[in-house]
Design a protein around this motif. Structure first.
Motif, PDB file in Angstrom:
ATOM      1  N   VAL A 155       0.566  -1.246  -0.125  1.00  0.00           N
ATOM      2  CA  VAL A 155       0.044   0.132   0.118  1.00  0.00           C
ATOM      3  C   VAL A 155       0.935   1.388  -0.061  1.00  0.00           C
ATOM      4  N   LEU A 156       1.785   1.200   0.755  1.00  0.00           N
ATOM      5  CA  LEU A 156       2.691   2.457   0.944  1.00  0.00           C
ATOM      6  C   LEU A 156       3.617   2.431  -0.561  1.00  0.00           C
ATOM      7  N   TYR A 157       4.037   1.604  -1.031  1.00  0.00           N
ATOM      8  CA  TYR A 157       4.683   1.576  -2.282  1.00  0.00           C
ATOM      9  C   TYR A 157       3.851   2.153  -3.139  1.00  0.00           C
ATOM     10  N   GLY A 158       2.568   1.723  -3.315  1.00  0.00           N
ATOM     11  CA  GLY A 158       1.543   2.262  -4.485  1.00  0.00           C
ATOM     12  C   GLY A 158       1.178   3.723  -4.182  1.00  0.00           C
ATOM     13  N   ILE A 159       1.189   4.235  -2.759  1.00  0.00           N
ATOM     14  CA  ILE A 159       0.990   5.707  -2.806  1.00  0.00           C
ATOM     15  C   ILE A 159       2.156   6.263  -2.945  1.00  0.00           C
ATOM     16  N   ALA A 160       3.477   6.010  -2.867  1.00  0.00           N
ATOM     17  CA  ALA A 160       4.634   6.691  -3.338  1.00  0.00           C
ATOM     18  C   ALA A 160       4.777   6.540  -4.715  1.00  0.00           C
ATOM     19  N   ARG A 161       4.154   5.646  -5.434  1.00  0.00           N
ATOM     20  CA  ARG A 161       4.276   5.693  -6.862  1.00  0.00           C
ATOM     21  C   ARG A 161       3.319   6.748  -7.459  1.00  0.00           C
ATOM     22  N   TYR A 162       2.099   6.792  -6.941  1.00  0.00           N
ATOM     23  CA  TYR A 162       1.224   7.850  -7.106  1.00  0.00           C
ATOM     24  C   TYR A 162       1.499   9.107  -7.120  1.00  0.00           C
ATOM     25  N   LEU A 163       2.265   9.228  -5.937  1.00  0.00           N
ATOM     26  CA  LEU A 163       2.827  10.869  -5.441  1.00  0.00           C
ATOM     27  C   LEU A 163       4.133  11.054  -6.555  1.00  0.00           C
ATOM     28  N   SER A 164       4.706  10.202  -6.700  1.00  0.00           N
ATOM     29  CA  SER A 164       5.934  10.468  -7.717  1.00  0.00           C
ATOM     30  C   SER A 164       5.390  10.810  -9.267  1.00  0.00           C
ATOM     31  N   TYR A 165       4.477  10.293  -9.607  1.00  0.00           N
ATOM     32  CA  TYR A 165       3.631  10.573 -10.951  1.00  0.00           C
ATOM     33  C   TYR A 165       3.245  12.114 -10.815  1.00  0.00           C
ATOM     34  N   ALA A 166       2.347  12.230  -9.551  1.00  0.00           N
ATOM     35  CA  ALA A 166       1.882  13.448  -9.609  1.00  0.00           C
ATOM     36  C   ALA A 166       3.013  14.665  -9.237  1.00  0.00           C
ATOM     37  N   GLY A 167       3.955  14.569  -8.636  1.00  0.00           N
ATOM     38  CA  GLY A 167       4.914  15.309  -8.378  1.00  0.00           C
ATOM     39  C   GLY A 167       5.837  15.776  -9.834  1.00  0.00           C
ATOM     40  N   PHE A 168       6.059  14.678 -10.606  1.00  0.00           N
ATOM     41  CA  PHE A 168       6.533  14.686 -11.797  1.00  0.00           C
ATOM     42  C   PHE A 168       5.784  15.648 -12.827  1.00  0.00           C
ATOM     43  N   VAL A 169       4.137  15.416 -12.925  1.00  0.00           N
ATOM     44  CA  VAL A 169       3.421  16.190 -13.621  1.00  0.00           C
ATOM     45  C   VAL A 169       3.371  17.866 -13.086  1.00  0.00           C
ATOM     46  N   VAL A 170       3.343  18.024 -12.002  1.00  0.00           N
ATOM     47  CA  VAL A 170       3.210  19.134 -11.371  1.00  0.00           C
ATOM     48  C   VAL A 170       4.620  19.950 -11.612  1.00  0.00           C
ATOM     49  N   LEU A 171       5.587  19.495 -11.413  1.00  0.00           N
ATOM     50  CA  LEU A 171       7.037  20.161 -11.490  1.00  0.00           C
ATOM     51  C   LEU A 171       7.249  20.350 -13.064  1.00  0.00           C
ATOM     52  N   VAL A 172       7.254  19.260 -13.689  1.00  0.00           N
ATOM     53  CA  VAL A 172       7.466  19.723 -15.411  1.00  0.00           C
ATOM     54  C   VAL A 172       6.324  20.377 -16.005  1.00  0.00           C
ATOM     55  N   GLY A 326      -0.029  18.901 -15.845  1.00  0.00           N
ATOM     56  CA  GLY A 326       0.660  19.998 -14.750  1.00  0.00           C
ATOM     57  C   GLY A 326       0.320  21.438 -15.089  1.00  0.00           C
ATOM     58  N   GLY A 327       0.182  21.781 -16.357  1.00  0.00           N
ATOM     59  CA  GLY A 327      -0.206  23.126 -16.777  1.00  0.00           C
ATOM     60  C   GLY A 327      -1.519  23.465 -16.397  1.00  0.00           C
ATOM     61  N   LEU A 328      -2.445  22.372 -16.347  1.00  0.00           N
ATOM     62  CA  LEU A 328      -3.650  22.548 -15.798  1.00  0.00           C
ATOM     63  C   LEU A 328      -3.874  22.864 -14.493  1.00  0.00           C
ATOM     64  N   THR A 329      -2.996  22.157 -13.555  1.00  0.00           N
ATOM     65  CA  THR A 329      -2.836  22.487 -12.250  1.00  0.00           C
ATOM     66  C   THR A 329      -2.580  23.857 -11.779  1.00  0.00           C
ATOM     67  N   GLU A 524     -12.290  19.745 -14.002  1.00  0.00           N
ATOM     68  CA  GLU A 524     -11.403  18.972 -14.727  1.00  0.00           C
ATOM     69  C   GLU A 524     -10.059  18.606 -14.105  1.00  0.00           C
ATOM     70  N   ALA A 525      -9.589  19.364 -13.091  1.00  0.00           N
ATOM     71  CA  ALA A 525      -8.360  18.943 -12.339  1.00  0.00           C
ATOM     72  C   ALA A 525      -8.872  17.517 -11.323  1.00  0.00           C
ATOM     73  N   ALA A 526      -9.980  17.794 -10.702  1.00  0.00           N
ATOM     74  CA  ALA A 526     -10.444  16.705  -9.839  1.00  0.00           C
ATOM     75  C   ALA A 526     -10.749  15.412 -10.578  1.00  0.00           C
ATOM     76  N   VAL A 527     -11.215  15.389 -11.881  1.00  0.00           N
ATOM     77  CA  VAL A 527     -11.413  14.136 -12.654  1.00  0.00           C
ATOM     78  C   VAL A 527     -10.048  13.566 -13.007  1.00  0.00           C
ATOM     79  N   ALA A 528      -9.085  14.468 -13.104  1.00  0.00           N
ATOM     80  CA  ALA A 528      -7.646  14.271 -13.197  1.00  0.00           C
ATOM     81  C   ALA A 528      -7.047  13.355 -12.169  1.00  0.00           C
ATOM     82  N   VAL A 529      -7.113  13.663 -11.059  1.00  0.00           N
ATOM     83  CA  VAL A 529      -6.762  13.310 -10.014  1.00  0.00           C
ATOM     84  C   VAL A 529      -7.138  11.648  -9.814  1.00  0.00           C
ATOM     85  N   VAL A 530      -8.431  11.541 -10.287  1.00  0.00           N
ATOM     86  CA  VAL A 530      -8.979  10.221 -10.077  1.00  0.00           C
ATOM     87  C   VAL A 530      -8.750   9.488 -11.051  1.00  0.00           C
ATOM     88  N   LEU A 531      -8.310  10.010 -12.402  1.00  0.00           N
ATOM     89  CA  LEU A 531      -7.705   9.224 -13.332  1.00  0.00           C
ATOM     90  C   LEU A 531      -6.329   8.953 -13.201  1.00  0.00           C
TER      91      LEU A 531
END
Length: 677
Positions: A155-172, A326-329, A524-531
């Motif tokens: 579970v923790l590994y899966g959460i970290a994977r999700y956060l890594s994708y989210a962080g990459f999207v927002v940063l770039v 990321g631009g949308l955020t 749009e951003a809320a749906v993107a989070v679930v996606l």
């Protein structure tokens, strides 16, 4: 304000491309997958009953796997190790096979084979099966319920994977939004905070992934995250090298963020600022591509079909996702927290997002072919079912994005009222208001406030009547010999900032087009989070192509019948009722003419036993017009049925029909031809 709806022709063309993105990007996922390793065969087979103890146990996989010293364990009925512990590499050409030797003099009974490995796409895989020597017996071995990569660590590994994708999207995506669409946003504090938090999230989640990697692929115990020996082993793997490289690239990304929000915002010369923006864009693109490559080189794209093409396609896919979401955020943050966002910036982002969708459509269609491979895999596997859920979410997202584009088109046309104010402010206050609207953090200096400080009990907006000394009523007369109160001046400065901020917020919220855009972008951003969450689960699920190939390998028609080797077949079924799907594993020993022992194991799709009220078997030799010969197996335990003395009077291709009843009204009959020697 007069608005004009978008032209139908352009709208239809863009909608078609967005629909292509729906079919492509969602079938690929934000991190396109290729395959998880699957066990395609074993010797002895699952459930086999052999007359003589084999010398070794061999396992065959669908793709290359990494094996440890304890990856294959064979346990006797009492739970003691029956193998020597030496893993043998039996791979040859495209066949991936590993084995372990058994000890000599093993007694009769049921043996359990437990295995665990790491597939080439970095995901752990594990399983267990049994075989018997002489005859089946009771066994004290309990197969663990927790799957590979499961439990708290999973579970923790899966959460970290999700956060890594989210962080990459927002940063770039955030950095690209500032450089390409809204350069003035580099000085906006909420935008700065959003991009920096993206960097912190990606860095922190990468460190967590590195620490959890050892227990995730091994023991499953959280305490082993701080085992230095395990960490050293992880660093020697492909995934460990990728995570380490990502951390190094994040150091370069930190320098990019520091320059973007530091030196870049301080440049006043247009030429110098343009040159610096070009350098930041070039360097940022290289760093972003490098970070995206740490996923492509270590996970799904690096294995399976055409990895040389899939890896660069994966990088493009991730960059396009980051540019769009990321631009949308950052746009959402700017619309809600920044005092003012130029309409030209919103229009430029709309074009960038549209280009990103086009790239997603092309890369996604290619990746979907690699993962799914057939329509049956799309509808009949867990991976395909997750894709259908994701497609539904993407359909909603595309619809909301289309609404956002309509608002963007309207924002692109300046309002006449704003144009008039720009040309000639009627009063000094209006000119001041416009200047404040362009400032991101307007504040009056203490010196200015001190010169125009007013008495607390007076009104600074009174009419122009004067008192006896020629001063307007309510104006504090400052004695030249007395300095102003600094505390009072600071209080007045804070009040003016609050009033100015509230006025700008009212003016911003009074714009119906901007309000509509804010709401649509938020949705749009809320749906993107679930996606993104569904995509994270999808990337850790065995793709449909591999699952179907493994199923075909386990249910090949007509296995050769040899002495002391049972006939083993798998028969998937679906009665159409509640809990009506599953698999029947059928074993005939010795699989030749004469008397045979018949064993049937009824399992759910997840491999656990399924208790059914009735199961029947019929044998037919159509070439000789013999049969059907009925067989009524007895229930041994949950999911296990057996019959002894099952007679095959002559050799040939026999049709074995199995009727499974899962309720009073739900039943189905499935069949398979086998060769009896």
């Amino acid at each position: 304000m007069t608005t004009t709806a978008p032209r139908l022709g352009n709208a239809l063309a863009r909608l078609l491309i967005l629909a292509a993105a729906l079919l492509g990007t969602l079938l690929a996922g934000a991190a396109p997958a290729s395959a998880h390793a699957a066990l395609t065969g074993s010797d002895p087979k699952d459930g086999a009953v052999v007359a003589v103890a084999p010398k070794e146990v061999n396992l065959t996989f669908s793709e290359q796997v990494a094996m440890g010293t304890d990856s294959i364990r064979v346990l006797d009925p009492s739970g003691r190790r029956a193998d020597t512990g030496e893993i043998r590499d039996l791979c040859s050409g495209s066949v991936v096979r590993y084995g372990v030797e058994l000890r000599a003099g093993l007694p009769d009974g049921t043996y359990t084979v437990a295995w665990q490995a790491v597939s080439a796409d970095s995901h752990p895989v594990a399983g267990a099966f049994t075989f018997s020597i002489g005859a089946p017996s009771a066994t004290s071995v309990a197969v663990p319920e927790q799957t590979a990569g499961g439990g708290l660590v999973g579970v923790l590994y899966g959460i970290a994977r999700y956060l890594s994708y989210a962080g990459f999207v927002v940063l770039v995506g955030g950095g690209a939004f500032v450089l390409v669409c809204w350069p003035r946003g580099a000085s906006v504090r909420p935008v700065q905070q959003t991009v920096v938090r993206g960097w912190l999230t990606l860095t922190g989640s990468t460190l967590v992934l590195l620490l959890l990697r050892s227990p995730y692929t091994g023991s499953g115990k959280l305490a082993d995250a701080f085992d230095l020996a395990g960490l050293k082993t992880v660093l020697e793997t492909k995934t460990g090298a990728a995570l380490t490289s990502r951390l190094l690239l994040l150091g370069a990304a930190a320098l990019f963020v520091a320059v973007l929000f530091g030196a870049y915002t301080k440049r006043t010369d247009p030429k110098e600022k343009k040159d610096l923006a070009f350098g930041l864009g070039l360097g940022g693109a290289v760093v972003a591509a490098g970070i995206a490559a740490t996923w492509a080189l270590a996970e799904h794209a690096s294995t399976g079909l055409q990895p040389g093409i899939a890896m660069p396609v994966d990088v493009l896919h991730l960059l396009a996702v980051a540019a769009w979401l990321g631009g949308l955020t950052v746009l959402l943050v700017a619309l809600y927290r920044a005092p003012f966002v130029e309409r030209s910036a919103v229009d430029r982002f709309s074009k960038v997002a549209f280009g990103s969708v086009a790239v997603l459509a092309a890369t996604g269609l290619y990746q979907s072919w690699r993962q799914v491979g057939s329509w049956s895999a799309l509808t009949g596997t867990r991976y395909g079912q997750l894709l259908l859920v994701k497609i539904g979410l993407m359909a909603v997202l595309v619809g909301i994005a289309w609404i956002s584009r309509r608002w963007t088109r309207r924002l692109a046309d300046p309002a006449p009222r704003e144009a008039d104010e720009t040309k000639a402010p009627d009063t000094e206050d209006e000119g001041a208001d416009k200047t404040e609207a362009l400032d991101e953090t307007p504040a009056a200096s203490d010196a200015t406030v001190a010169e125009t400080a007013t008495d607390p009990g007076t009104d600074t907006d009174t009419d122009t009547d004067t008192d006896g000394n020629g001063n307007a009523p309510g104006t504090a007369v400052i004695d030249p010999d007395t300095a102003p109160d600094p505390e009072r001046a600071a209080q007045l400065a804070r009040q003016r900032v609050a009033v100015a901020t509230a006025r700008r917020k009212r003016e911003r919220d009074a714009d119906p087009e901007r309000t509509g855009l804010r709401r649509s972008v938020l949705t749009e951003a809320a749906v993107a989070v679930v996606l993104l969450a569904v995509t994270t689960v999808l990337t850790s699920t065995e793709p449909g192509r591999t699952e179907e190939e493994a199923g075909r390998a386990g249910s090949v028609s007509g296995p050769a019948a040899v002495p002391d080797r049972p006939v083993d077949i798998r028969l998937p079924f679906d009665t159409g009722g509640v809990d009506g799907k599953g698999v029947v594993r059928l074993s005939l020993d010795p699989g030749r003419t004469g008397a045979n022992a018949l064993h049937l194991f009824v399992e759910r799709p997840n491999g656990k036993p399924l208790d059914v009220p009735e199961i029947k078997v019929a044998l037919t030799l159509e070439a000789k017009d013999l049969g059907p010969l009925p067989v009524a197996p007895d229930r041994i335990q949950t999911g296990h049925w057996s019959a002894s003395g099952v007679q095959f009077p002559m050799p040939g291709d026999w049709k074995i029909q199995v009727t499974v009843r899962t309720s009073d009204i739900d039943q189905t009959t499935i069949d398979k031809n086998v060769k009896i020697g």
